[in-house]
Design a protein around this motif. Structure first.
Motif, PDB file in Angstrom:
ATOM      1  N   ARG A 166      48.462  17.502  28.990  1.00 61.64           N
ATOM      2  CA  ARG A 166      48.457  19.054  29.247  1.00 61.64           C
ATOM      3  C   ARG A 166      49.639  19.723  31.325  1.00 61.64           C
ATOM      4  O   ARG A 166      50.030  18.883  31.954  1.00 61.64           O
ATOM      5  CB  ARG A 166      47.095  19.761  29.272  1.00 61.64           C
ATOM      6  N   ARG A 167      50.340  20.330  31.006  1.00 64.91           N
ATOM      7  CA  ARG A 167      50.895  21.190  31.580  1.00 64.91           C
ATOM      8  C   ARG A 167      49.973  21.724  33.408  1.00 64.91           C
ATOM      9  O   ARG A 167      49.063  22.314  33.415  1.00 64.91           O
ATOM     10  CB  ARG A 167      51.925  22.557  31.761  1.00 64.91           C
ATOM     11  N   VAL A 168      50.823  20.836  34.187  1.00 63.64           N
ATOM     12  CA  VAL A 168      49.703  21.291  36.155  1.00 63.64           C
ATOM     13  C   VAL A 168      51.053  22.286  35.887  1.00 63.64           C
ATOM     14  O   VAL A 168      51.729  22.720  35.709  1.00 63.64           O
ATOM     15  CB  VAL A 168      50.392  20.168  36.588  1.00 63.64           C
ATOM     16  N   CYS A 169      49.837  23.238  36.454  1.00 59.13           N
ATOM     17  CA  CYS A 169      50.740  24.255  37.653  1.00 59.13           C
ATOM     18  C   CYS A 169      51.597  23.750  37.945  1.00 59.13           C
ATOM     19  O   CYS A 169      51.868  23.386  39.410  1.00 59.13           O
ATOM     20  CB  CYS A 169      49.199  24.901  38.180  1.00 59.13           C
ATOM     21  N   GLN A 170      52.912  25.040  37.980  1.00 55.76           N
ATOM     22  CA  GLN A 170      53.700  24.518  38.096  1.00 55.76           C
ATOM     23  C   GLN A 170      53.596  26.201  39.475  1.00 55.76           C
ATOM     24  O   GLN A 170      54.240  26.700  39.064  1.00 55.76           O
ATOM     25  CB  GLN A 170      55.339  25.133  37.383  1.00 55.76           C
ATOM     26  N   PRO A 171      55.332  25.381  40.436  1.00 52.69           N
ATOM     27  CA  PRO A 171      55.035  26.163  41.513  1.00 52.69           C
ATOM     28  C   PRO A 171      56.121  27.717  40.580  1.00 52.69           C
ATOM     29  O   PRO A 171      56.596  28.520  41.282  1.00 52.69           O
ATOM     30  CB  PRO A 171      56.385  25.755  42.889  1.00 52.69           C
ATOM     31  N   ALA A 172      57.360  27.039  40.114  1.00 50.34           N
ATOM     32  CA  ALA A 172      58.091  28.448  39.252  1.00 50.34           C
ATOM     33  C   ALA A 172      56.677  29.196  38.118  1.00 50.34           C
ATOM     34  O   ALA A 172      57.808  30.626  38.800  1.00 50.34           O
ATOM     35  CB  ALA A 172      58.803  27.985  37.981  1.00 50.34           C
ATOM     36  N   LEU A 173      56.286  29.260  37.683  1.00 48.78           N
ATOM     37  CA  LEU A 173      55.335  29.576  37.660  1.00 48.78           C
ATOM     38  C   LEU A 173      54.618  30.382  38.648  1.00 48.78           C
ATOM     39  O   LEU A 173      54.101  31.868  38.753  1.00 48.78           O
ATOM     40  CB  LEU A 173      54.444  29.459  36.782  1.00 48.78           C
ATOM     41  N   LEU A 174      53.567  30.049  40.104  1.00 50.68           N
ATOM     42  CA  LEU A 174      52.689  30.233  40.920  1.00 50.68           C
ATOM     43  C   LEU A 174      53.887  31.294  42.220  1.00 50.68           C
ATOM     44  O   LEU A 174      52.338  31.587  42.421  1.00 50.68           O
ATOM     45  CB  LEU A 174      51.913  29.177  40.772  1.00 50.68           C
TER      46      LEU A 174
ATOM     47  N   GLU B 141      63.976  24.938  37.382  1.00 47.93           N
ATOM     48  CA  GLU B 141      62.666  25.571  36.918  1.00 47.93           C
ATOM     49  C   GLU B 141      62.548  26.236  35.667  1.00 47.93           C
ATOM     50  O   GLU B 141      61.271  26.015  35.727  1.00 47.93           O
ATOM     51  CB  GLU B 141      62.146  26.772  38.451  1.00 47.93           C
ATOM     52  N   ALA B 142      63.020  26.753  35.458  1.00 48.52           N
ATOM     53  CA  ALA B 142      63.394  27.715  34.102  1.00 48.52           C
ATOM     54  C   ALA B 142      63.460  27.336  32.753  1.00 48.52           C
ATOM     55  O   ALA B 142      62.414  27.308  32.019  1.00 48.52           O
ATOM     56  CB  ALA B 142      65.111  28.859  34.075  1.00 48.52           C
ATOM     57  N   ARG B 143      63.790  25.898  33.383  1.00 46.09           N
ATOM     58  CA  ARG B 143      63.624  24.644  31.651  1.00 46.09           C
ATOM     59  C   ARG B 143      62.018  24.036  31.973  1.00 46.09           C
ATOM     60  O   ARG B 143      61.996  23.730  30.681  1.00 46.09           O
ATOM     61  CB  ARG B 143      64.079  23.811  31.983  1.00 46.09           C
ATOM     62  N   GLU B 144      61.705  24.309  33.143  1.00 45.27           N
ATOM     63  CA  GLU B 144      60.299  23.622  33.157  1.00 45.27           C
ATOM     64  C   GLU B 144      59.222  24.941  32.652  1.00 45.27           C
ATOM     65  O   GLU B 144      58.370  24.239  31.366  1.00 45.27           O
ATOM     66  CB  GLU B 144      59.731  22.939  34.139  1.00 45.27           C
TER      67      GLU B 144
END
Lengths: 170, 121
Positions: free
Chosen positions: A158-166, A121-124
């Motif tokens: 473009r980046r889709v929303c990721q669980p790591a951030l959300l 997740e962090a790497r993403e």
């Protein structure tokens, strides 16, 4: 939004960091001009959603995390738990996020802050192209602030929303 | 003076606790979420409420609205990173007495205490 059309300049971030570090930690920072990325042991993050969708990432080292937490809690470093450090870094990121949000399109809201451990997740998150970033030194420790934008549901580049951030990692 | 502090971050609670102690506040009661803030307020008598905006469950805005429904006079200070004008308007309309933007200094907190509660901490 890119580094070229972002409303957030490096000077904005430097000013926010200076103010936050001096008032909350009583510590000075030195701008870092080197291109090398800070070797963060974990990432503190807070999401911004609304007129702007994205987030603020704080990349601290383990030593800085311990030092900052000790200062914020007024306790010796040896007494600190990982939970103490996660909360302190999250709050530091939250405060920076509030200042950064005020420079971005409004209205928008902040999520609860959280910590993303050094996993995939962090790497993403680190792979996201920041729209603004600021590298600096505090007590000799390399630190970095990044502002990233998430554009949900658009083209694959473009980046889709990721669980790591959300997600909530608090 | 008796102060209710509603703040989900244990770090910020610690910072507020030490700042209030420096200002000779006699008693600080701490809670970590909005629901507990409302329940604690109903059970006790407080001279001042300091509440975060962004908390899990009920937000600081919910806390302000619910406390205002039962006490129109107690000073409520929102301690937050939310400084956007639209959010400030929301908070004022909900009944907040004043704002304290993070990061704050002990002096700024002291100014707020004196303004709304008087110099007898």
């Amino acid at each position: 939004m890119t580094m070229h059309d972002t409303p957030i300049s490096r000077e904005h971030l430097a000013e926010l960091v200076d103010m936050t570090w001096s008032s909350l930690l009583g510590l000075a920072v030195i701008p870092e001009l080197a291109r090398a990325r800070a070797s963060a042991d974990s990432i503190a993050r807070v999401e911004i959603s609304g007129a702007f969708n994205g987030g603020v990432l704080l990349l601290p080292t383990e030593r800085f995390a311990r030092l900052a937490t000790a200062v914020m809690l007024g306790r010796p470093e040896v007494s600190l738990t990982p939970s103490d450090m996660h909360d302190a870094l999250g709050e530091l990121c939250n405060i920076l996020g509030g200042g950064i949000k005020s420079l971005l399109p409004s209205p928008s809201s902040l999520s609860l802050p959280g910590i993303v451990p050094q996993t995939s997740e962090a790497r993403e998150l680190l792979a996201l192209e920041p729209i603004a970033q600021y590298r600096f030194l505090c007590e000799g420790e390399p630190l970095e602030i990044r502002v990233v934008e998430l554009v949900c549901g658009l083209s694959p580049d473009r980046r889709v929303c990721q669980p790591a951030l959300l997600g909530s990692h608090r | 003076m008796r102060v209710l502090v509603a703040e989900d971050s244990s770090t910020m609670r610690s910072i507020l606790r030490r700042a209030l102690k420096t200002l000779n506040v006699a008693e600080t009661v701490e809670v970590a979420d909005g629901e507990s803030a409302i329940e604690t307020f109903k059970k006790g008598s407080f001279d001042l409420v300091l509440t975060d905006w962004n908390m899990p469950g009920k937000s600081g805005l919910d806390v302000v609205r619910e406390i205002r429904a039962i006490d129109k006079d107690v000073p409520i200070i929102m301690v937050t990173t939310e400084s956007e004008q639209c959010h400030v308007v929301d908070a004022i309309q909900s009944g907040v007495t004043d704002y304290l933007i993070k990061p704050f200094t002990v002096t700024t907190l002291e100014d707020k205490l004196w303004r709304f509660v008087g110099q007898e901490a």
